[in-house]
Design an enzyme around this catalytic site. Structure first.
Site, mmCIF file in Angstrom:
data_model
loop_
_atom_site.group_PDB
_atom_site.id
_atom_site.type_symbol
_atom_site.label_atom_id
_atom_site.label_comp_id
_atom_site.label_asym_id
_atom_site.label_seq_id
_atom_site.Cartn_x
_atom_site.Cartn_y
_atom_site.Cartn_z
ATOM 1 N N ARG A 1 0.821 -1.210 0.000
ATOM 2 C CA ARG A 1 0.000 0.000 0.000
ATOM 3 C C ARG A 1 0.854 1.258 0.000
ATOM 4 N NH1 ARG A 1 -3.779 2.367 4.198
ATOM 5 N NH2 ARG A 1 -5.431 3.388 2.995
ATOM 6 N N HIS B 1 0.486 4.291 -2.733
ATOM 7 C CA HIS B 1 0.279 5.702 -2.373
ATOM 8 C C HIS B 1 1.436 6.558 -2.852
ATOM 9 C CE1 HIS B 1 -3.064 5.353 0.881
ATOM 10 N NE2 HIS B 1 -3.255 4.526 -0.111
ATOM 11 N N ASP C 1 8.485 8.126 -6.039
ATOM 12 C CA ASP C 1 9.719 8.861 -5.732
ATOM 13 C C ASP C 1 10.019 8.882 -4.234
ATOM 14 O OD1 ASP C 1 7.775 10.522 -4.760
ATOM 15 O OD2 ASP C 1 8.452 12.321 -5.824
ATOM 16 N N ASN D 1 -3.871 10.133 4.298
ATOM 17 C CA ASN D 1 -2.848 9.092 4.144
ATOM 18 C C ASN D 1 -3.482 7.722 4.402
ATOM 19 O OD1 ASN D 1 -2.976 8.604 6.934
ATOM 20 N ND2 ASN D 1 -1.225 9.899 7.377
ATOM 21 N N HIS E 1 -6.152 -6.050 -2.405
ATOM 22 C CA HIS E 1 -7.006 -6.188 -1.224
ATOM 23 C C HIS E 1 -7.225 -7.656 -0.846
ATOM 24 C CE1 HIS E 1 -8.803 -1.865 -1.742
ATOM 25 N NE2 HIS E 1 -7.536 -1.868 -1.399
HETATM 26 C C1 HEM Z 1 -9.061 1.011 -6.382
HETATM 27 C C2 HEM Z 1 -9.121 1.912 -5.455
HETATM 28 C C3 HEM Z 1 -8.691 1.689 -4.045
HETATM 29 C C4 HEM Z 1 -9.352 2.115 -2.940
HETATM 30 C C5 HEM Z 1 -10.640 2.917 -2.894
HETATM 31 C C6 HEM Z 1 -8.611 1.643 -1.799
HETATM 32 C C7 HEM Z 1 -8.972 1.881 -0.485
HETATM 33 C C8 HEM Z 1 -8.398 1.267 0.596
HETATM 34 C C9 HEM Z 1 -8.844 1.414 1.956
HETATM 35 C C10 HEM Z 1 -9.976 2.322 2.409
HETATM 36 C C11 HEM Z 1 -8.083 0.600 2.735
HETATM 37 C C12 HEM Z 1 -8.193 0.396 4.244
HETATM 38 C C13 HEM Z 1 -7.298 1.359 4.947
HETATM 39 C C14 HEM Z 1 -7.451 1.322 6.440
HETATM 40 O O1 HEM Z 1 -8.569 1.245 6.948
HETATM 41 O O2 HEM Z 1 -6.437 1.387 7.123
HETATM 42 C C15 HEM Z 1 -7.142 -0.054 1.863
HETATM 43 C C16 HEM Z 1 -6.189 -0.943 2.277
HETATM 44 C C17 HEM Z 1 -5.232 -1.489 1.445
HETATM 45 N N1 HEM Z 1 -5.056 -1.187 0.104
HETATM 46 FE FE1 HEM Z 1 -6.323 -0.187 -1.072
HETATM 47 N N2 HEM Z 1 -7.522 0.946 -2.220
HETATM 48 C C18 HEM Z 1 -7.519 0.965 -3.589
HETATM 49 C C19 HEM Z 1 -6.569 0.417 -4.418
HETATM 50 C C20 HEM Z 1 -5.418 -0.201 -3.963
HETATM 51 C C21 HEM Z 1 -4.283 -0.536 -4.788
HETATM 52 C C22 HEM Z 1 -4.150 -0.189 -6.266
HETATM 53 C C23 HEM Z 1 -3.389 -1.155 -3.989
HETATM 54 C C24 HEM Z 1 -2.019 -1.689 -4.321
HETATM 55 C C25 HEM Z 1 -1.679 -2.184 -5.481
HETATM 56 C C26 HEM Z 1 -3.980 -1.231 -2.665
HETATM 57 C C27 HEM Z 1 -3.425 -1.858 -1.593
HETATM 58 C C28 HEM Z 1 -3.985 -1.905 -0.334
HETATM 59 C C29 HEM Z 1 -3.474 -2.740 0.739
HETATM 60 C C30 HEM Z 1 -2.325 -3.745 0.630
HETATM 61 C C31 HEM Z 1 -4.241 -2.456 1.862
HETATM 62 C C32 HEM Z 1 -4.080 -3.052 3.263
HETATM 63 C C33 HEM Z 1 -3.162 -2.141 4.055
HETATM 64 C C34 HEM Z 1 -2.756 -2.684 5.418
HETATM 65 O O3 HEM Z 1 -3.230 -3.744 5.835
HETATM 66 O O4 HEM Z 1 -1.935 -2.021 6.072
HETATM 67 N N3 HEM Z 1 -5.192 -0.622 -2.686
HETATM 68 N N4 HEM Z 1 -7.347 0.369 0.570
HETATM 69 C C1 LIG Z 2 -1.689 9.853 9.071
HETATM 70 O O1 LIG Z 2 -2.247 11.112 9.347
HETATM 71 C C2 LIG Z 2 -2.652 11.297 10.700
HETATM 72 C C3 LIG Z 2 -3.198 12.692 10.882
HETATM 73 O O2 LIG Z 2 -3.797 13.195 9.772
HETATM 74 C C4 LIG Z 2 -1.456 11.100 11.642
HETATM 75 O O3 LIG Z 2 -1.896 11.189 12.987
HETATM 76 C C5 LIG Z 2 -0.842 9.730 11.412
HETATM 77 O O4 LIG Z 2 0.319 9.593 12.201
HETATM 78 C C6 LIG Z 2 -0.482 9.569 9.941
HETATM 79 N N1 LIG Z 2 0.028 8.231 9.725
HETATM 80 C C7 LIG Z 2 1.275 7.967 9.357
HETATM 81 C C8 LIG Z 2 1.649 6.537 9.235
HETATM 82 O O5 LIG Z 2 2.074 8.835 9.092
#
Ligand code: HEM
Ligand SMILES: *[C@@H]1O[C@H](CO)[C@@H](O)[C@H](O)[C@H]1NC(C)=O
Ligand SMILES: *[C@@H]1O[C@H](CO)[C@@H](O)[C@H](O)[C@H]1NC(C)=O
Ligand SMILES: *[C@@H]1O[C@H](CO)[C@@H](O)[C@H](O)[C@H]1NC(C)=O
Ligand SMILES: *[C@@H]1O[C@H](CO)[C@@H](O)[C@H](O)[C@H]1NC(C)=O
Length: 329
Positions: free
Chosen positions: A63, A67, A75, A95, A197
């Site tokens: 992720r 981002h 970069d 973020n 996901h």
């Molecule tokens: C298509 C649109 C996408 C949306 C709307 C989206 C949205 C999200 C959201 C809301 C989360 C949960 C974050 C949280 O609650 O902490 C998430 C997690 C994640 N996303 Fe996406 N995402 C998208 C595309 C992608 C893409 C393109 C990738 C990578 C190629 C990706 C990789 C991940 C991963 C690996 C997680 C899990 C992160 C973790 O467990 O720390 N996502 N995403």
């Molecule tokens: C993401 O942003 C929030 C505040 O907007 C901050 O508290 C948090 O530490 C940030 N997360 C990371 C991993 O930098």
């Protein structure tokens, strides 16, 4: 006639090269062959060590790379820490709670690379993040692939630059396609990349709108599988601790597989942005195809993540190689 012909050739060459420059020209496999020949093994070992400590390394790193690439290009600007005078990208409220283990993976791999004298400060943080992402995907059962390298680290990271650059979980297919197209990625690329996901976690707040109608207290989203909605309500009651996060793939949460598409076919897409890939007739055929062929999904995923890795690459005076990934030189 001959000179007019040449002019036309020059003009059409210029049309293809000047109007559509390939921002990718600088990236290549084995970019460090003469600079730090063992870099890919060094990074892989460091990533393996970190992976042995915690599985979160996998989703957090993937992720972070996504981002990074979508905000100002791949970069490593997402890794920069805020200072008293600059609020960096990672501290934008959008973020979306990047897990600390992704940052830690890059910092540990960079430290391992820098212990080899010929490699010290010769490998960019942006490339280390790209390699680490490739490695965590393979470590969790996903495809192994050659990674393109040659990115420099960016010189700018601001919280404001994140706004509007990342997709929201409420997005429909048009919104998803528009945002990915802005990064040179097709609908197929977007669908393949969304399958990331298949690993990782989501906080309850990101999908609460799908399991609670805040005015009636009943499940709202009629496209969500009823059994799944009930399970989600059980883990994520209203007013749940905001730190609670759930597996996005309830079936094989620690395997980078095509279960994401199989889940979508059961109406078990967690976010609206996942669900629409199956409910919109324009993307449904792709979901069906990749649910039934892991091989075809893996091919598409490798193509898509390679293209994503080319977004906004910095070269020349637009970048440098950071000594500390979290701090500008
Ligand atoms: C298509 C649109 C996408 C949306 C709307 C989206 C949205 C999200 C959201 C809301 C989360 C949960 C974050 C949280 O609650 O902490 C998430 C997690 C994640 N996303 Fe996406 N995402 C998208 C595309 C992608 C893409 C393109 C990738 C990578 C190629 C990706 C990789 C991940 C991963 C690996 C997680 C899990 C992160 C973790 O467990 O720390 N996502 N995403
Ligand atoms: C993401 O942003 C929030 C505040 O907007 C901050 O508290 C948090 O530490 C940030 N997360 C990371 C991993 O930098
Ligand atoms: C990871 O753990 C396995 C088994 O616990 C061990 O054999 C392997 O050497 C470890 N790898 C690294 C790089 O730490
Ligand atoms: C919640 O339910 C009410 C009553 O059925 C409905 O009018 C409203 O549109 C629903 N809200 C959402 C977000 O679906
Ligand atoms: C809901 O999910 C269950 C498995 O968890 C499945 O048996 C059922 O067919 C799904 N329902 C729909 C409408 O997809």
């Amino acid at each position: 006639m001959a000179s007019r012909f040449n002019l036309i050739v020059v003009l059409s060459l210029c049309l293809s090269l000047c109007l559509f420059p390939t921002p990718t020209a600088s990236l290549q496999q084995n970019y460090y062959a003469n600079i730090c020949p063992n870099v890919e093994n060094i990074v892989r070992d460091a990533v393996k060590k970190k992976f042995n400590q915690t599985f979160v390394t996998v989703p957090a790193t993937i992720r972070l790379f996504f981002h990074d690439c979508f905000v100002q290009g791949c970069d490593a600007s997402v890794i920069i820490a805020s200072t008293a005078s600059n609020t960096a990208e990672k501290d934008n409220p959008d973020n979306l709670s990047l897990a600390g283990d992704g940052f830690d993976t890059v910092i540990k791999a960079k430290a391992a690379v820098d212990t080899v004298p010929s490699c010290t400060n010769k490998v960019s943080c942006a490339d280390i993040l790209a390699m680490a992402t490739r490695d965590v995907i393979a470590l969790s059962g996903g495809p192994s692939f050659a990674v393109e390298l040659g990115r420099l680290d960016g010189l700018v990271s601001t919280a404001a630059s994140v706004n509007g650059k990342l997709p929201q979980p409420t997005f429909n297919l048009n919104q998803l396609n528009a945002l990915f197209a802005a990064n040179g990625l097709s609908q197929a690329d977007m669908i393949a990349l969304s399958a990331a996901h298949t690993v990782g976690f989501s906080h309850c707040s990101k999908f609460a709108n799908r399991i609670y109608n805040f005015s009636t207290q009943n499940p709202v989203d009629p496209t969500l599988n009823k059994t799944y909605a009930t399970q989600l309500q059980g883990i994520c009651p209203q007013n749940v601790d905001p730190r609670i996060a759930i597996n996005m793939d309830p079936n094989t949460p620690q395997i980078f597989d095509n279960m994401y598409f199989k889940n979508l076919k059961q109406h078990m897409g967690l976010f609206t942005s996942d669900e629409v890939l199956f409910t919109d007739p324009r993307s449904k055929p792709t979901v069906d195809a990749w649910a039934s062929s892991s091989t075809n999904f893996q091919k598409a995923f490798v193509t898509a993540i390679t293209k994503m890795g080319r977004v906004g690459v910095k070269t020349g005076s637009n970048g440098n190689i950071r000594r500390d990934c979290a701090v500008f030189n």
